[in-house]
Write an enzyme that holds these catalytic residues in place. Structure first.
Site, PDB file in Angstrom:
ATOM      1  N   GLY A  29       0.787  -1.317  -0.016  1.00 33.41           N
ATOM      2  CA  GLY A  29       0.003   0.095  -0.010  1.00 33.41           C
ATOM      3  C   GLY A  29       0.778   1.361  -0.034  1.00 33.41           C
ATOM      4  O   GLY A  29       0.487   2.307   0.819  1.00 33.41           O
ATOM      5  N   HIS A  44     -12.416   8.439  13.893  1.00 31.06           N
ATOM      6  CA  HIS A  44     -11.333   8.269  12.755  1.00 31.06           C
ATOM      7  C   HIS A  44     -11.847   9.352  11.723  1.00 31.06           C
ATOM      8  O   HIS A  44     -12.783   9.839  11.560  1.00 31.06           O
ATOM      9  CB  HIS A  44     -11.039   6.917  12.246  1.00 31.06           C
ATOM     10  CG  HIS A  44     -10.482   6.116  13.111  1.00 31.06           C
ATOM     11  ND1 HIS A  44     -10.789   5.626  14.364  1.00 31.06           N
ATOM     12  CD2 HIS A  44      -9.016   5.688  13.340  1.00 31.06           C
ATOM     13  CE1 HIS A  44     -10.021   4.828  15.036  1.00 31.06           C
ATOM     14  NE2 HIS A  44      -9.036   5.000  14.412  1.00 31.06           N
ATOM     15  N   LYS A  56     -12.131   6.038   6.640  1.00 29.75           N
ATOM     16  CA  LYS A  56     -11.974   4.669   7.270  1.00 29.75           C
ATOM     17  C   LYS A  56     -12.970   4.005   6.917  1.00 29.75           C
ATOM     18  O   LYS A  56     -14.000   4.518   6.886  1.00 29.75           O
ATOM     19  CB  LYS A  56     -11.772   5.072   8.803  1.00 29.75           C
ATOM     20  CG  LYS A  56     -11.493   3.382   9.356  1.00 29.75           C
ATOM     21  CD  LYS A  56     -10.980   3.783  10.778  1.00 29.75           C
ATOM     22  CE  LYS A  56     -10.806   2.502  11.770  1.00 29.75           C
ATOM     23  NZ  LYS A  56      -9.626   1.513  10.781  1.00 29.75           N
TER      24      LYS A  56
END
Length: 270
Positions: free
Chosen positions: A10, A156, A160
């Site tokens: 990633g 968050h 997310k």
């Protein structure tokens, strides 16, 4: 350059970039590979281009190219991608640090099986501070086992994709295990309408998503006449990157086995 030979999965993501920046700045680590999906616009570019650096490491999508020189892969992607990486690493003896969250039981079982072939640190949060917080929650749960309601609130960023966060779930698991409860039985993940009185054995979860919040977690032990809150707030992803490097160092003398950050920090030492 010598040191740990690390690849990052990633590599074009927020966490991937932070890992690359941290690894290239470390005295005892060497970036030797960077992986993205085949359709990524970053494929073929230098892994350090976002920093204005030429690392000499080209971002790849083929595992054989991206992991050719790696001893350790650090992975903060998605469960489906991590499981593909896991299969390759287990077959080729490449160690893994897995910070990906959202695995189902089958995914967790696959990680455990792969750990029979290679060494893995798997934790829902690599932050040293978060894992110290988990130890504090064990202590608190023992003291607040009766007469206190337990609620976990996490926040968050808007991007997310899983909820509650893996860290929030881990907090719930630590508390439930300490109290001799099964989180799958006592966890409450949604409240709406007429819910009735609160079950005193339950552990509640609340989720907030918005803006660029890196990660905030608060556990409330709410009694009659007092409330104790234990919180951890992340202001930068660098804490996860530093924890990941600490996990990679821990794996240096390991050939197989499944470990977590408690092992890395010595909390499980007897």
């Amino acid at each position: 350059m010598s040191g740990m030979k690390i690849a990052v999965a990633g590599a074009s993501g927020r966490m991937g970039k932070m890992l690359i920046e941290t690894i290239t700045a470390a005295d005892d680590a060497q970036l030797v590979g960077a992986l993205v999906t085949p359709k990524s616009a970053f494929l073929g570019t230098d892994a350090g281009s976002f920093l204005g650096k030429n690392t000499g490491i080209q971002i790849e999508s083929e595992f054989a190219l991206g992991l050719a020189n790696a001893d350790i892969l650090i992975d903060f992607t998605r469960p489906e991608g991590s499981l593909e990486h896991l299969k390759y690493c287990a077959e080729h003896g490449i160690k893994m640090v897995i910070g990906t969250t959202g695995f189902d039981d089958a995914g967790k079982a696959a990680i455990a099986a792969a750990a029979e072939k290679t060494a893995i640190v798997f934790a829902p949060n690599m932050s040293v501070g978060v894992n110290v917080t988990l130890k504090l929650l064990e202590m608190a749960a023992k003291s607040f086992s009766h007469g206190y309601d337990i609620e976990i609130v996490e926040a968050h960023h808007r991007y997310k994709v899983d909820a509650p966060s893996g860290t929030a779930l881990k907090m719930g698991e630590v508390i439930a295990d300490t109290l001799g409860r099964d989180l799958k039985q006592v966890g409450v993940f949604a409240r709406e309408g007429v819910t009735g009185e609160r079950d005193p054995s339950s552990i509640g979860f609340a989720t907030i998503r918005g803006g660029d919040i890196v990660g905030d977690h608060t556990v409330l032990f709410a009694g009659i006449g007092e409330r104790v809150e234990i919180s951890h707030k992340s202001s930068s992803r660098v804490t996860y990157a530093h924890g990941s490097l600490r996990a990679a160092r821990f794996l240096a003398d390991k050939s197989t086995g499944l470990y977590d950050m408690y092992d890395v920090l010595g909390f499980n030492a007897k």
